[in-house]
Write a protein that holds these residues in place. Structure first.
Motif, PDB file in Angstrom:
ATOM      1  N   VAL A 367     -17.474  25.842  54.555  1.00  0.00           N
ATOM      2  CA  VAL A 367     -16.405  26.759  54.847  1.00  0.00           C
ATOM      3  C   VAL A 367     -15.670  26.063  56.135  1.00  0.00           C
ATOM      4  O   VAL A 367     -14.543  25.780  56.228  1.00  0.00           O
ATOM      5  N   PHE A 368     -16.499  25.719  57.334  1.00  0.00           N
ATOM      6  CA  PHE A 368     -16.151  25.197  58.537  1.00  0.00           C
ATOM      7  C   PHE A 368     -15.377  23.689  58.160  1.00  0.00           C
ATOM      8  O   PHE A 368     -14.331  23.373  58.559  1.00  0.00           O
ATOM      9  N   ARG A 369     -16.232  22.973  57.294  1.00  0.00           N
ATOM     10  CA  ARG A 369     -15.637  21.497  57.166  1.00  0.00           C
ATOM     11  C   ARG A 369     -14.368  21.531  56.391  1.00  0.00           C
ATOM     12  O   ARG A 369     -13.416  20.728  56.513  1.00  0.00           O
ATOM     13  N   ALA A 370     -13.968  22.370  55.539  1.00  0.00           N
ATOM     14  CA  ALA A 370     -13.098  22.428  54.581  1.00  0.00           C
ATOM     15  C   ALA A 370     -11.676  22.765  55.656  1.00  0.00           C
ATOM     16  O   ALA A 370     -10.684  22.388  55.673  1.00  0.00           O
ATOM     17  N   THR A 378     -12.206  22.733  64.960  1.00  0.00           N
ATOM     18  CA  THR A 378     -13.562  22.756  64.933  1.00  0.00           C
ATOM     19  C   THR A 378     -14.372  24.001  65.471  1.00  0.00           C
ATOM     20  O   THR A 378     -13.702  24.781  66.058  1.00  0.00           O
ATOM     21  N   PHE A 379     -15.657  24.258  65.006  1.00  0.00           N
ATOM     22  CA  PHE A 379     -16.350  25.290  65.208  1.00  0.00           C
ATOM     23  C   PHE A 379     -17.662  24.981  66.099  1.00  0.00           C
ATOM     24  O   PHE A 379     -18.528  24.032  65.805  1.00  0.00           O
ATOM     25  N   GLU A 396     -16.983  29.585  68.586  1.00  0.00           N
ATOM     26  CA  GLU A 396     -15.782  29.103  69.451  1.00  0.00           C
ATOM     27  C   GLU A 396     -14.959  28.342  68.450  1.00  0.00           C
ATOM     28  O   GLU A 396     -15.395  27.387  68.012  1.00  0.00           O
ATOM     29  N   VAL A 397     -13.711  28.604  68.278  1.00  0.00           N
ATOM     30  CA  VAL A 397     -12.677  27.631  67.383  1.00  0.00           C
ATOM     31  C   VAL A 397     -12.197  26.727  68.349  1.00  0.00           C
ATOM     32  O   VAL A 397     -11.298  27.312  69.265  1.00  0.00           O
ATOM     33  N   GLU A 402      -7.667  20.234  71.278  1.00  0.00           N
ATOM     34  CA  GLU A 402      -8.691  20.505  72.189  1.00  0.00           C
ATOM     35  C   GLU A 402      -8.536  21.834  73.072  1.00  0.00           C
ATOM     36  O   GLU A 402      -9.644  22.192  73.809  1.00  0.00           O
ATOM     37  N   ARG A 403      -7.713  22.561  72.660  1.00  0.00           N
ATOM     38  CA  ARG A 403      -7.561  23.766  73.367  1.00  0.00           C
ATOM     39  C   ARG A 403      -8.384  24.866  72.692  1.00  0.00           C
ATOM     40  O   ARG A 403      -8.572  24.871  71.332  1.00  0.00           O
ATOM     41  N   THR A 404      -8.726  25.707  73.228  1.00  0.00           N
ATOM     42  CA  THR A 404      -9.636  27.110  72.673  1.00  0.00           C
ATOM     43  C   THR A 404      -8.574  27.934  71.581  1.00  0.00           C
ATOM     44  O   THR A 404      -7.645  28.175  72.272  1.00  0.00           O
ATOM     45  N   LEU A 405      -8.797  27.814  70.411  1.00  0.00           N
ATOM     46  CA  LEU A 405      -7.951  28.803  69.502  1.00  0.00           C
ATOM     47  C   LEU A 405      -8.580  30.006  69.517  1.00  0.00           C
ATOM     48  O   LEU A 405      -7.581  31.045  69.510  1.00  0.00           O
TER      49      LEU A 405
END
Ligand SMILES: [Zn+2]
Length: 863
Positions: A367-370, A378-379, A396-397, A402-405
């Motif tokens: 899931v994350f990788r896709a 990234t997670f 945290e996404v 590189e900002r927190t989403l």
């Protein structure tokens, strides 16, 4: 009084930011703090509204509409918090407080949207100079007031407000009763024999659940839907019957767990509410602002698939009966036998397959990788963030810059305090107005593994995880100015599209090999098993589609009542609806009325069709991704920006059309569900030959023809994948073609050749129409127009009468297209021979013919 919603007491009380996120402090959730929080939120909204009304300056967008949006944010935040706590970890001590919060929010909401002084201020805001997003916000705000009843007279507004309060109470009471009955009906078993067929882990989990409740033996809790997952593996018919009986009797047994009164009263009140607002039924009201636009469009797509789904189910059951030498299959055995067939026919051993789907590996490497592959995000786990229960895990996404989403709270396991099913919540909605980062919650109901044991997913759970994560992405990518249009705040029949699209990645060759690794050996899933798994998933779509359609039909029927109708015999109404629509009693609806929480407690009233409606878009867009090379950052980024990020701040279907250059058509969905094949027999003849399995029917092979190739070439040149269907006998008339395919006659696009002074003219005409030659000749500037003879048809098209296609001719024929065809999402036209047809959208038809749109009959004279 400050107009900054961030400064009010409710935040300090317990919507206190945890770290960088405006995340509630769950440890501060007590009955008293919930009530205090909702009071602060509603008081703030009321005082803001009073200030807006009392403002002596002329209303502007910022001082009125935007201030109003801000005023309601704390209420929305409280509502999201209470929903999260109630659905995920509902403890008895919160019962009264949660009900009070709901009642107060509902009352405040009703009072606000029926406040005519406020509405008049908002209506007076000049909108000519606004940018498109603000202009839309202004329009949507007004629409929301109108739909709540703000334009009604005083007496009707009072009625609306009473009805709204009653409906809230009924929803809460439906949910409570259902949660209680679902809990009470968990299947209690005493002997290990009764669980034969379940895996060791499943048996251990069942023992654990019994112990949790302080009872001996084993407890099989019920999933939300009718067909329980354990039915697949349980070997004892007796246990299966008990499981299905318990499941389908939810809400029907009298006492506190019975939901029939709530169903009857809710549907009657909704009908009355719709009538006050000027709609003939609740479904007309509810679907009016949806993508489908009205209940007929929703019912059409549901009805049109019943016959193909039934035919496919019949085929699946025939195959099962033949393989296992069965005369009959009982309702409790259907799911079991389908699973067994899948195992035997495709070599799928469910327990063995599950060993490749370990939850954490699926999550990180699937899931994350896709999501990283597509969107670059990234997670990272955040151990310090505290959720509502110790099982909750936070991630945290981080965005590409590189900002927190945003933040994702994942709550994987089933527990008694959690409602059934899987869902995503927007705990904090992101918007430029508030500056908040999004916080999404993702809840599943996986069986909690014993200590030190892995959590292994079945294929359905795997799909669910990818599905729900699609909602998470939609929320994370939200880039709206106003929270009310952010992320997943889109029409219900559109919101499932991003999630259904995300499901496609689970078996994708760029994704699956990374996560499908054997739990013991670490070996990747063998290629043959992957193929078998994908093939086996297609088997059983007749069953899945049937149970879904039955539930969708129930929903639309309950909400088609007229004001004054009050159906107290809930179960009779249900069986009448299902019988009339032609559903078999062998496969009960995915949700029966009495436990249909989607429509009686979760805001999906007259909206359950949405999954299918969204799937049309999802299936279509998934083919676009394939055409872009699958998992590509380029495609992902473009899709994110144009389709996911805007949420409802732009019209979603217009965004689709702009981005893809055309509107979705239904063909990819039919393909995906294996429903593309037309039904061969009429219902009568099928009844006369009940014993002949479909795959043994001796039928002549339909013939391929060079005309089909010529047609296909034109379609391909326009980027349309040809789907020419061949029949064993001809369909020369619109009526015969419509019957064969199972669509309305009007959706058949007849290709009619006319002679204009000896020159051919092609008029694409709806099967409902006869061309008025005088009228059309006038429109196209021809002196005369006559039906062409056989010879002219043949020389102009290379095809014969009854089989003329819109294209594939020796040289282009001037073409005109009946605008009435625009009413149908999918058209069927002949493909060059009398025994062939192909699906096209109206836009595709215009594209391949280069045709001009005209009316073929004079307005007002058609029947
Ligand atoms: Zn969904």
């Amino acid at each position: 009084m400050s107009s900054d919603p961030n400064s009010i007491d409710v935040w300090e009380a317990f919507l206190d930011p945890q770290g960088t996120f405006s995340l509630p402090d769950f440890s501060a959730v007590t009955p008293a703090s919930l009530v205090a929080g909702v009071r602060a939120a509603t008081d703030f909204a009321r005082s803001e509204v009073e200030d807006i009304i009392a403002d002596e300056n002329d209303p502007t967008f910022v001082t009125t509409t935007v201030r109003f949006e801000s005023a309601t944010i704390p209420m929305d935040r409280m509502s999201a918090l209470v929903s999260a706590v109630e659905a995920n970890h509902f403890r008895p001590e919160l019962t009264e407080a949660v009900a009070e919060v709901r009642d107060r929010l509902s009352a405040a909401q009703t009072r606000t949207f029926l406040d005519v002084d406020l509405f008049h201020r908002i209506e007076q805001v000049p909108s000519t100079d606004l940018n498109p997003e603000d202009k839309r916000q202004q329009e949507l705000t007004i629409e929301e007031f109108v739909r709540a009843g703000a334009r009604l007279g005083e007496e009707e507004r009072d009625q609306m407000s009473t009805i709204a309060a009653e409906l809230t109470t009924l929803e809460t009471s439906f949910s409570r009763a259902l949660q209680k009955d679902t809990r009470d009906l968990a299947v209690q078993l005493t002997e290990p024999d009764q669980l034969a067929g379940l895996s060791e882990d499943q048996i251990a989990a069942a023992a654990g659940r019994a112990a949790e409740r302080g009872t001996h033996g084993y407890l099989l809790p019920l999933n939300n839907f009718t067909q329980q997952l354990v039915l697949e593996s349980l070997e004892s018919t007796e246990t299966r019957r008990q499981v299905l009986d318990n499941s389908t009797s939810r809400g029907t047994r009298g006492g506190e767990g019975d939901t029939r009164t709530q169903v009857a009263d809710t549907t009657a009140l909704r009908a009355l509410q719709a009538k006050l607002l000027g709609f003939p039924s609740y479904s007309s009201f509810a679907i009016d602002n949806q993508t489908a636009g009205g209940p007929d469009a929703a019912a059409d797509i549901v009805s049109s698939l019943i016959a193909p789904a039934n035919a496919q189910l019949a085929d699946e059951l025939a195959r099962v009966k033949e393989r296992y030498g069965l005369d009959d299959v009982a309702p409790e055995d259907v799911k079991h036998h389908l699973a067994k067939y899948r195992q035997d026919e495709f070599g799928i051993d469910a327990d063995e397959v599950a060993k490749y789907f370990e939850f954490d590996t699926v999550l990180y490497e699937g899931v994350f990788r896709a999501a990283t592959g597509l969107y670059g995000i990234t997670f990272a786990p955040r151990e310090d963030v505290i959720g509502w229960h110790e099982d909750v895990r936070a991630f945290e996404v981080t965005d590409t810059n590189e900002r927190t989403l945003g933040l994702v709270l994942l709550d994987p396991y089933s527990r008694d305090t959690k409602r059934g099913g899987a869902w995503v919540g927007q705990l904090v909605t992101s918007s430029r107005l508030t500056g908040h980062l999004p916080v999404l919650t993702l809840s599943l109901n996986l069986a909690k593994p014993g200590p030190g044991r892995p959590s292994l997913l079945g294929p359905t759970e795997l799909t669910t995880l990818f599905h729900e994560f699609g909602h998470v992405l939609h929320g994370l990518f939200a880039n709206s100015t106003y929270p009310s249009t952010a992320g997943t705040s889109v029409p219900r029949d559109y919101v499932e599209f991003p999630s259904q699209l995300n499901e496609m990645w689970r078996f994708h060759p760029q994704v699956l090999p990374h996560y499908a690794k054997h739990i013991d050996t670490g070996e990747p899933m063998p290629a043959e098993l992957v193929t078998a798994l994908i093939e086996s998933e297609k088997f059983g779509q007749g069953f899945n589609t049937t149970e879904y359609l039955a539930a969708a039909m129930l929903d639309l029927s309950w909400h088609s009542l007229e004001a004054g109708e009050h159906i107290t015999d809930v179960l009779s109404f249900e069986s009448e609806v299902l019988d009339a629509a032609g559903f078999t009693s062998l496969v009960p609806p995915r949700y029966r009325t009495t436990y249909f929480g989607h429509i009686f407690a979760s805001g999906y009233a007259a909206g359950y069709y949405s999954y299918l409606y969204s799937e049309v878009i999802a299936a279509w867009v998934s083919e676009w991704f394939e055409a872009q090379g699958g998992l590509s950052r380029e495609a992902g980024d473009a899709f994110r920006e144009a389709i996911l990020a805007p949420g409802y701040s732009i019209d979603p279907m217009s965004a689709i059309e702009r981005f893809f250059g055309t509107r979705p058509d239904v063909a990819p969905l039919l393909r995906r569900r294996g429903l593309a094949e037309p039904v061969e027999e009429s219902e009568d003849s099928a009844e006369e030959e009940p014993t002949a399995p479909a795959d043994e029917l001796p039928e002549a092979e339909p013939k391929e023809h060079r005309n089909h190739a010529a047609v296909a070439e034109v379609l391909e040149a326009h980027g349309i994948e040809p789907q020419i269907k061949l029949f064993t006998d001809a369909t020369p008339t619109a009526a015969s073609a419509a019957a064969k395919i199972g669509v309305e006659v009007g959706a058949i696009a007849n290709s009619l050749i006319f002679s204009s002074g000896g020159d051919p003219v092609l008029i694409m005409t709806s099967g409902l129409h006869r061309v008025d030659t005088g009228h059309v000749a006038g429109l196209i500037g021809a002196d005369s127009l006559d039906r062409a003879d056989k010879e002219l048809v043949r020389t102009a098209t290379g095809q014969v009468i009854g089989g003329v296609a819109p294209c594939g001719h020796p040289k282009p024929v001037p073409t005109y297209v009946d605008v009435a065809l625009k009413d149908y999402p999918v058209l069927w036209a002949a493909a060059g021979t009398p025994n062939s047809m192909m699906p096209l959208t109206y836009e595709q038809l215009l594209a391949i013919t280069g045709g001009k749109e005209i009316t073929v009959v004079e307005e007002g004279v058609e029947g």
